[in-house]
Design a protein around this motif. Structure first.
Motif, short mmCIF file in Angstrom:
data_model
loop_
_atom_site.label_atom_id
_atom_site.label_comp_id
_atom_site.label_asym_id
_atom_site.label_seq_id
_atom_site.Cartn_x
_atom_site.Cartn_y
_atom_site.Cartn_z
N GLY A 33 0.82 -1.22 0.00
CA GLY A 33 0.00 0.00 0.00
C GLY A 33 0.85 1.26 0.00
O GLY A 33 0.54 2.23 -0.71
N PHE A 34 1.93 1.26 0.78
CA PHE A 34 2.80 2.43 0.84
C PHE A 34 3.47 2.69 -0.51
O PHE A 34 3.53 3.82 -0.98
N VAL A 35 3.97 1.64 -1.12
CA VAL A 35 4.67 1.80 -2.41
C VAL A 35 3.70 2.26 -3.50
O VAL A 35 4.00 3.19 -4.27
N VAL A 36 2.53 1.62 -3.57
CA VAL A 36 1.58 1.90 -4.65
C VAL A 36 0.92 3.26 -4.48
O VAL A 36 0.79 4.03 -5.44
N PHE A 37 0.51 3.58 -3.25
CA PHE A 37 -0.29 4.79 -3.03
C PHE A 37 0.50 5.97 -2.48
O PHE A 37 -0.03 7.09 -2.41
N LYS A 38 1.74 5.75 -2.06
CA LYS A 38 2.54 6.85 -1.50
C LYS A 38 3.84 7.07 -2.28
O LYS A 38 4.05 8.14 -2.85
N PRO A 41 3.44 7.59 -6.40
CA PRO A 41 2.90 8.92 -6.73
C PRO A 41 3.83 10.06 -6.30
O PRO A 41 3.92 11.08 -6.99
N PHE A 42 4.50 9.88 -5.17
CA PHE A 42 5.44 10.91 -4.69
C PHE A 42 6.55 11.12 -5.69
O PHE A 42 6.88 12.26 -6.06
N GLY A 43 7.15 10.03 -6.16
CA GLY A 43 8.22 10.13 -7.15
C GLY A 43 7.73 10.63 -8.49
O GLY A 43 8.40 11.44 -9.15
N GLN A 44 6.54 10.19 -8.91
CA GLN A 44 6.00 10.64 -10.19
C GLN A 44 5.72 12.13 -10.18
O GLN A 44 5.97 12.82 -11.18
N SER A 45 5.19 12.65 -9.07
CA SER A 45 4.90 14.08 -9.01
C SER A 45 6.17 14.91 -9.12
O SER A 45 6.18 15.96 -9.76
N SER A 270 -7.27 22.53 -16.07
CA SER A 270 -6.42 22.84 -17.22
C SER A 270 -5.64 21.62 -17.71
O SER A 270 -4.97 21.69 -18.75
N ASN A 271 -5.70 20.54 -16.94
CA ASN A 271 -5.00 19.29 -17.29
C ASN A 271 -3.48 19.45 -17.35
O ASN A 271 -2.81 18.65 -17.99
N GLN A 272 -2.95 20.47 -16.67
CA GLN A 272 -1.51 20.71 -16.66
C GLN A 272 -0.91 20.06 -15.40
O GLN A 272 -0.63 20.72 -14.41
N MET A 273 -0.71 18.77 -15.48
CA MET A 273 -0.22 18.03 -14.33
C MET A 273 1.20 18.44 -13.96
O MET A 273 1.59 18.38 -12.78
N GLY A 274 1.99 18.88 -14.92
CA GLY A 274 3.35 19.32 -14.63
C GLY A 274 3.37 20.53 -13.72
O GLY A 274 4.08 20.56 -12.71
N MET A 275 2.57 21.54 -14.06
CA MET A 275 2.51 22.74 -13.23
C MET A 275 1.89 22.44 -11.87
O MET A 275 2.35 22.95 -10.84
N ALA A 276 0.84 21.60 -11.86
CA ALA A 276 0.22 21.23 -10.59
C ALA A 276 1.23 20.54 -9.67
O ALA A 276 1.28 20.80 -8.47
N SER A 277 2.04 19.65 -10.22
CA SER A 277 3.05 18.94 -9.43
C SER A 277 4.10 19.91 -8.90
O SER A 277 4.55 19.79 -7.75
N ALA A 278 4.50 20.88 -9.73
CA ALA A 278 5.48 21.87 -9.29
C ALA A 278 4.95 22.69 -8.12
O ALA A 278 5.66 22.93 -7.13
N PHE A 284 5.10 21.80 -0.49
CA PHE A 284 5.76 20.80 0.37
C PHE A 284 7.06 21.35 0.95
O PHE A 284 7.33 21.20 2.15
N VAL A 285 7.85 22.01 0.14
CA VAL A 285 9.12 22.57 0.60
C VAL A 285 8.87 23.68 1.61
O VAL A 285 9.58 23.79 2.63
N ILE A 286 7.86 24.52 1.37
CA ILE A 286 7.54 25.59 2.31
C ILE A 286 7.16 25.03 3.68
O ILE A 286 7.64 25.50 4.72
N VAL A 287 6.31 24.01 3.68
CA VAL A 287 5.90 23.39 4.94
C VAL A 287 7.10 22.75 5.63
O VAL A 287 7.25 22.86 6.86
N CYS A 288 7.99 22.13 4.87
CA CYS A 288 9.20 21.54 5.46
C CYS A 288 10.08 22.60 6.10
O CYS A 288 10.61 22.40 7.20
#
Length: 308
Positions: A33-38, A41-45, A270-278, A284-288
């Motif tokens: 579950g961790f590999v598939v759902f966490k 997707p984390f690496g793909q984003s 807008s279907n712009q997954m690249g910009m959404a991931s960025a 994520f970096v701000i919260v870190c």
């Protein structure tokens, strides 16, 4: 991994192998579950954030163009500023209000358990879609708040357009977040009950008043819980989505558009997954960074009873 103490007499090699690694076998469902759902997707984003990934057109360009646009586009910059405003308004006020109510409920008063339950209910319901819809109905132009204002003034005054005026809309969204203080209140209440009573007795004998006792005894003794609530509330504030999306949908004039709403709009409108991931990675970096600052600063203001 520690080997099992099960007897090995007369056991097959397969059984011996299972005895040695049985703990790992029990973890397999969680690992999958961790590999598939966490993890995936984390690496793909992260990978997509360096591309112009589109749901329908695929990838045609690689680079840091999404990050450059994120910090140069006026709409995204405004969303980042609005998100910081939202977090830095809601987190302190929510913690202050939660501590205030917890301090009152720590006294022996009639029906205290009923009050604790009533104050905790908003935390259970506050994040739901139904409560956001109700909040929108309460603050619309002909909603409950403006109806009360007209009734109190006998029709001589009309309340403002809470949700369509940029000067009020963000505050209404913030108020919804602050109202959900129950979880932090319960933690503060538990911490207050852990403060030794003899400290207050000694302070009273020395002539310290209630305010002096609160800031010199109560607050220092519960700083670990204050720190925990601070970190968790910061993380939750930067991830807030339901309230602003349902109540104002980012309006009016993008005054309540948080970075989470932009992530949704870029990804699913807008279907712009690249910009959404960025944008997601920027958040994520701000919260870190804020979390690291909090953990670094705790050495100066958080008191742990086992430390000397």
């Amino acid at each position: 991994m520690k080997e099992s103490k099960a007897p090995s007499l007369g056991r097959t090699p397969a059984q011996k192998f299972f005895d040695k690694w049985q703990g790992l076998f029990y973890l397999i469902p969680w690992i999958i579950g961790f590999v598939v759902f966490k993890a995936i997707p984390f690496g793909q984003s992260l990978y997509y954030s360096f591309t112009d990934m589109n749901f329908f057109n695929g990838i045609h360009e690689y680079g840091v163009m999404n990050y450059i646009e994120a910090f140069t586009d006026a709409k995204i910059t405004k969303a980042l500023i609005t998100t910081f405003k939202y977090a830095f308004v809601t987190v302190p006020l929510k913690l202050i209000f939660a501590l205030f109510i917890a301090y009152i409920l720590n006294f022996k008063i009639a029906c205290v358990n009923l009050f604790r339950t009533v104050y905790y209910i908003p935390s259970i319901l506050g994040g739901s879609v139904a409560i956001a819809v109700l909040w929108k109905a309460v603050f619309r132009d002909d909603g409950l708040v403006n109806t009360i204002i007209r009734a109190v003034t006998f029709g001589n005054a009309q309340g403002p357009s809470w949700l369509s005026d940029p000067n009020y809309a963000l505050w209404i969204i913030c108020f919804l977040r602050i109202w959900q203080f129950g979880s932090a209140m319960v933690l503060f209440l538990a911490a207050l009950k852990g403060v030794p009573a003899d400290l207050y007795e000694a302070a009273t004998i020395d002539g310290a008043g209630k305010w002096k006792q609160f800031f010199s005894i109560t607050v220092p003794m519960i700083t670990p819980i204050i720190f925990y609530n601070l970190v968790t509330q910061i993380c939750q504030a930067f991830q807030e989505f339901n309230g602003p999306f349902i109540i104002t949908n980012g309006g009016p004039r993008n005054s309540t558009t948080l970075i989470s709403i932009l992530v949704y709009n870029y990804a699913f409108k807008s279907n712009q997954m690249g910009m959404a991931s960025a944008l997601a990675w920027i958040m994520f970096v701000i919260v870190c960074i804020l979390t690291i600052i909090a953990f670094t600063s705790q050495k100066k203001w958080v008191y742990y009873s086992d430390e000397r």
